[in-house]
Design a protein around this motif. Structure first.
Motif, PDB file in Angstrom:
ATOM      1  N   ARG A 125       0.817  -1.226   0.000  1.00  0.00           N
ATOM      2  CA  ARG A 125       0.000   0.000   0.000  1.00  0.00           C
ATOM      3  C   ARG A 125       0.849   1.274   0.000  1.00  0.00           C
ATOM      4  NH1 ARG A 125      -1.278   2.015   5.490  1.00  0.00           N
ATOM      5  NH2 ARG A 125      -0.003   0.833   6.937  1.00  0.00           N
ATOM      6  N   HIS A 126       2.129   1.185   0.365  1.00  0.00           N
ATOM      7  CA  HIS A 126       3.005   2.351   0.367  1.00  0.00           C
ATOM      8  C   HIS A 126       3.744   2.533  -0.957  1.00  0.00           C
ATOM      9  CE1 HIS A 126       3.327   2.509   5.050  1.00  0.00           C
ATOM     10  NE2 HIS A 126       2.125   2.773   4.601  1.00  0.00           N
ATOM     11  N   GLU A 127       3.633   1.549  -1.833  1.00  0.00           N
ATOM     12  CA  GLU A 127       4.362   1.565  -3.102  1.00  0.00           C
ATOM     13  C   GLU A 127       4.041   2.814  -3.936  1.00  0.00           C
ATOM     14  OE1 GLU A 127       5.435  -2.048  -6.005  1.00  0.00           O
ATOM     15  OE2 GLU A 127       3.292  -1.667  -5.802  1.00  0.00           O
ATOM     16  N   VAL A 128       2.822   3.279  -3.862  1.00  0.00           N
ATOM     17  CA  VAL A 128       2.380   4.430  -4.651  1.00  0.00           C
ATOM     18  C   VAL A 128       3.125   5.718  -4.279  1.00  0.00           C
ATOM     19  CG1 VAL A 128       0.469   5.008  -3.091  1.00  0.00           C
ATOM     20  CG2 VAL A 128       0.319   5.622  -5.506  1.00  0.00           C
ATOM     21  N   PHE A 129       3.692   5.782  -3.087  1.00  0.00           N
ATOM     22  CA  PHE A 129       4.355   6.998  -2.620  1.00  0.00           C
ATOM     23  C   PHE A 129       5.814   7.106  -3.069  1.00  0.00           C
ATOM     24  CE2 PHE A 129       1.143   6.103   0.744  1.00  0.00           C
ATOM     25  CZ  PHE A 129       0.304   7.165   0.441  1.00  0.00           C
ATOM     26  N   PHE A 130       6.362   6.036  -3.659  1.00  0.00           N
ATOM     27  CA  PHE A 130       7.790   5.999  -3.973  1.00  0.00           C
ATOM     28  C   PHE A 130       8.035   5.665  -5.436  1.00  0.00           C
ATOM     29  CE2 PHE A 130       7.354   4.806   0.537  1.00  0.00           C
ATOM     30  CZ  PHE A 130       8.064   5.855   1.114  1.00  0.00           C
ATOM     31  N   ASP A 131       9.159   6.171  -5.969  1.00  0.00           N
ATOM     32  CA  ASP A 131       9.569   5.866  -7.337  1.00  0.00           C
ATOM     33  C   ASP A 131      10.189   4.469  -7.404  1.00  0.00           C
ATOM     34  OD1 ASP A 131       8.683   8.256  -8.403  1.00  0.00           O
ATOM     35  OD2 ASP A 131      10.619   9.265  -8.151  1.00  0.00           O
ATOM     36  N   ASP A 132      10.362   3.978  -8.619  1.00  0.00           N
ATOM     37  CA  ASP A 132      10.905   2.636  -8.823  1.00  0.00           C
ATOM     38  C   ASP A 132      12.375   2.530  -8.438  1.00  0.00           C
ATOM     39  OD1 ASP A 132       8.483   1.688  -9.745  1.00  0.00           O
ATOM     40  OD2 ASP A 132       8.977   2.049 -11.849  1.00  0.00           O
ATOM     41  N   VAL A 133      13.141   3.614  -8.632  1.00  0.00           N
ATOM     42  CA  VAL A 133      14.565   3.623  -8.299  1.00  0.00           C
ATOM     43  C   VAL A 133      14.849   4.840  -7.433  1.00  0.00           C
ATOM     44  CG1 VAL A 133      16.927   3.696  -9.195  1.00  0.00           C
ATOM     45  CG2 VAL A 133      15.147   2.489 -10.477  1.00  0.00           C
ATOM     46  N   MET A 134      15.438   4.581  -6.247  1.00  0.00           N
ATOM     47  CA  MET A 134      15.768   5.670  -5.325  1.00  0.00           C
ATOM     48  C   MET A 134      17.192   5.507  -4.813  1.00  0.00           C
ATOM     49  SD  MET A 134      12.182   5.845  -3.237  1.00  0.00           S
ATOM     50  CE  MET A 134      12.119   4.073  -2.990  1.00  0.00           C
ATOM     51  N   ARG A 135      17.739   6.610  -4.287  1.00  0.00           N
ATOM     52  CA  ARG A 135      19.081   6.613  -3.742  1.00  0.00           C
ATOM     53  C   ARG A 135      19.044   7.061  -2.276  1.00  0.00           C
ATOM     54  NH1 ARG A 135      18.876   8.975  -8.315  1.00  0.00           N
ATOM     55  NH2 ARG A 135      18.884  11.067  -7.440  1.00  0.00           N
ATOM     56  N   MET A 136      19.833   6.373  -1.461  1.00  0.00           N
ATOM     57  CA  MET A 136      19.989   6.739  -0.060  1.00  0.00           C
ATOM     58  C   MET A 136      21.416   7.235   0.128  1.00  0.00           C
ATOM     59  SD  MET A 136      18.740   6.856   3.014  1.00  0.00           S
ATOM     60  CE  MET A 136      17.344   5.779   2.842  1.00  0.00           C
ATOM     61  N   THR A 137      21.566   8.497   0.524  1.00  0.00           N
ATOM     62  CA  THR A 137      22.891   9.072   0.742  1.00  0.00           C
ATOM     63  C   THR A 137      22.951   9.683   2.141  1.00  0.00           C
ATOM     64  OG1 THR A 137      22.186  11.164  -0.268  1.00  0.00           O
ATOM     65  CG2 THR A 137      23.269   9.550  -1.714  1.00  0.00           C
ATOM     66  N   TYR A 138      24.158  10.061   2.545  1.00  0.00           N
ATOM     67  CA  TYR A 138      24.357  10.673   3.856  1.00  0.00           C
ATOM     68  C   TYR A 138      25.215  11.913   3.696  1.00  0.00           C
ATOM     69  CZ  TYR A 138      25.712  11.421   8.677  1.00  0.00           C
ATOM     70  OH  TYR A 138      25.913  11.988   9.908  1.00  0.00           O
ATOM     71  N   ASP A 139      24.797  13.021   4.335  1.00  0.00           N
ATOM     72  CA  ASP A 139      25.536  14.282   4.324  1.00  0.00           C
ATOM     73  C   ASP A 139      26.140  14.484   5.712  1.00  0.00           C
ATOM     74  OD1 ASP A 139      26.423  16.915   4.418  1.00  0.00           O
ATOM     75  OD2 ASP A 139      24.750  17.689   3.242  1.00  0.00           O
ATOM     76  N   PRO A 140      27.447  14.282   5.871  1.00  0.00           N
ATOM     77  CA  PRO A 140      28.058  14.407   7.193  1.00  0.00           C
ATOM     78  C   PRO A 140      27.997  15.828   7.760  1.00  0.00           C
ATOM     79  CG  PRO A 140      29.745  14.046   5.533  1.00  0.00           C
ATOM     80  CD  PRO A 140      28.418  13.909   4.848  1.00  0.00           C
TER      81      PRO A 140
END
Length: 113
Positions: free
Chosen positions: A68-83
């Motif tokens: 049910r949460h799939e509709v809120f997100f794109d097919d390809v996403m990136r997770m990054t970190y900003d120190p």
């Protein structure tokens, strides 16, 4: 759904949550928002996925989500970190979901014997 983790994001997850925090759940968290359509992208550290959770393709950490949460997100996403900001960022080619992604530990507390 595909989530690509940067090496810096993985290192920070391990620093904050330990190297055993390998299973995560991506949610559109609407608690306190007043409406189920106004959710905020959040990652939960979990012990194990629920029976009906779906797996993402991920380059390192196992990430699950509810259909049910799939509709809120794109097919390809990136997770990054900003120190500099000490913050995680979840983004796709089409949008930035958040520059300050919340990561919440929902794992069962371990009892030391």
């Amino acid at each position: 759904m595909i989530i690509q983790w940067s090496e810096q994001a993985i290192a920070e997850v391990q620093t904050r949550f330990g190297e055993d925090a390998l299973t995560w759940k991506l949610v559109s968290d609407s608690e306190g928002c007043g409406c189920s359509m106004n959710g905020v992208a959040t990652l939960w550290a979990i012990d194990a996925p629920l029976d009906d959770d779906l797996p993402t393709q991920s380059n390192r950490l196992a990430v699950w989500y509810e259909k049910r949460h799939e509709v809120f997100f794109d097919d390809v996403m990136r997770m990054t970190y900003d120190p500099d900001k000490r913050a995680f960022k979840l983004a796709s080619d089409g949008q930035i979901y958040t520059n300050r992604l919340m990561l919440i530990d929902k794992r069962t507390a371990k009892t030391l014997i």
